[in-house]
Design an enzyme around this catalytic site. Sequence first.
Site, mmCIF file in Angstrom:
data_model
loop_
_atom_site.group_PDB
_atom_site.id
_atom_site.type_symbol
_atom_site.label_atom_id
_atom_site.label_comp_id
_atom_site.label_asym_id
_atom_site.label_seq_id
_atom_site.Cartn_x
_atom_site.Cartn_y
_atom_site.Cartn_z
ATOM 1 C CE LYS A 1 -3.323 4.117 6.008
ATOM 2 N NZ LYS A 1 -2.894 3.776 7.368
ATOM 3 C CD GLU B 1 -1.143 13.417 1.957
ATOM 4 O OE1 GLU B 1 0.095 13.382 1.820
ATOM 5 O OE2 GLU B 1 -1.752 12.792 2.824
ATOM 6 C CG HIS C 1 7.475 2.294 0.671
ATOM 7 N ND1 HIS C 1 7.443 3.640 0.928
ATOM 8 C CD2 HIS C 1 7.155 2.156 -0.634
ATOM 9 C CE1 HIS C 1 7.096 4.286 -0.171
ATOM 10 N NE2 HIS C 1 6.922 3.402 -1.134
ATOM 11 N NE ARG D 1 3.829 -1.901 12.897
ATOM 12 C CZ ARG D 1 3.635 -1.115 11.834
ATOM 13 N NH1 ARG D 1 2.416 -0.886 11.392
ATOM 14 N NH2 ARG D 1 4.649 -0.537 11.230
#
Length: 496
Positions: free
Chosen positions: A116, A200, A235, A291
């Site tokens: 990431k 962040e 999630h 994907r």
Amino acid sequence: MLDKVLVANRGEIAVRVIRACRELGIRSVAVYSEADRHAVHVLGADEAVLLGPAPAAESYLRVDRILDAARERGCDGVHPGYGFLAERAPFARAVEEAGLVFVGPSADAIEAMGDKTRARQAMMDAGVPVVPGTAHALADAQDAAAVAEEVGYPVMLKAAAGGGGKGMRVVYESKELASAFESASREALGAFGDGSVYIERFLEGPRHIEIQVLADNHGNIIHLGERECSIQRRHQKMIEEAPSPVVTGPLRDRMGHAAVAAARAVGYRNAGTVEFLYQDGEFYFLEMNTRIQVEHPVTELVTGIDLVRWQLRVAAGEVLTVRQEDVGWTGHAIECRITSEDPYRGFLPSAGRIELLQPPGGPGVRWDGGVQEGDEVSLYYDPLLAKLVVHAATREAAMDRMVRALGELRVVGVETSAPFHRRVLLEPDFRSGDLDIRYIDQHPELLEREVTLATAQSLAVTAALLAEEDRQRRTARRAERGASSTTSRWRDMGWR
Ligand code: MV4
């Protein structure tokens, strides 16, 4: 074109890929576990190979057995679907080293987006907007504190090797930062074998809006617009739609342009999705999913472009003949993920035999299923039974159509998420498009069992039957005694 493709997956996505193969004249090879001997994807493929016992680690994750099966059956391609091995760079590499085509991006692109911090740096270099923060792993809690001051509280700590919410911490004040850093790092180390954490600025109530991209091996990359995916729980997305209620034409162009730049920056090919957080008119790169995704059908319905067909065509080296200016969007599509979970028991997974299954049909309804009547639903795999997807001229009409379709669905044998979906589709904030990633937490009433007219009617019928039975007993007793009873009509039956 490819000649024979091994589909390294199960359930509805394996069925979806096998259907696309059949339409293209590609032979398909299913793989399956001992729990899936009679599964729909096995019956639907041209051939099938047993991998091993039910646990995924002994079947669907066995790279060695999957590659052996592909070689033995003379395949020239492998489609990974989603989940399982889809985003494992070593698998993509092993497929290519075996001389087979991986129907997906290069192993290098998977790796570039899997890290990431590396992805954030690549996006900043490519001019793609990211949430303010660092692109490097934090050295220690002291480093974290210094960076947090610069970025401004609240901040979010995230695992560099992460994604999907593990190793994430929100920090509102500097005095909480050190302990949050330690625990995020520890959790990341446990989950990913890498304790690196970056920072962040925390966005309080963003929407999750993602852009579908499609790329060939010749440098052509297009975007197919956005999907609104804010309705999620822990999630796991529950409802997705296209277009997003907040995305205008100019915003779609800007986000699409950023998504294409993101894909180009990592040498992307095949289908992929660039995820953004959207808040107050601004959007920020979150991560890229390398994907095909569960929710791809809503994009297919509004664009008329078959994504899985194109995955297979570009993997075979064909040129992407759809140009950006050819892509248009018509009407509105909504998807509900029908899972074997009980919404009234905290979405507890429900196992059992599907005694009855009647999927909805009629105009504008698509049922992408992976199970049929008689199937045993186990707890070994993801609980997704099928995706119910509708398309209509407007958002309003699509919502009405989804409520109608959910009403037609009959499943007996396992609990499903369908009653929850129905409630969301009728809820005023959802109806008006007023939603962000906090939606389900902010609507706890959606998790309460709804007393519908049908339940009220069946209760009334039960009560009437009990009352009639009681009346007959009293009449019989009165006849025996030759006098009227003074006892309660309910007490004898144990009812009050
Ligand atoms: C965020 C965020 C707010 N601010 N980043 C969650 C999963 C992971 N991929 C990134 N996630 C988030 N990152 C900043 N700077 C909120 C989330 C988030 C979230 C994002 C998308 C969809 C659902 C979510 C649920 C909780 C938190």
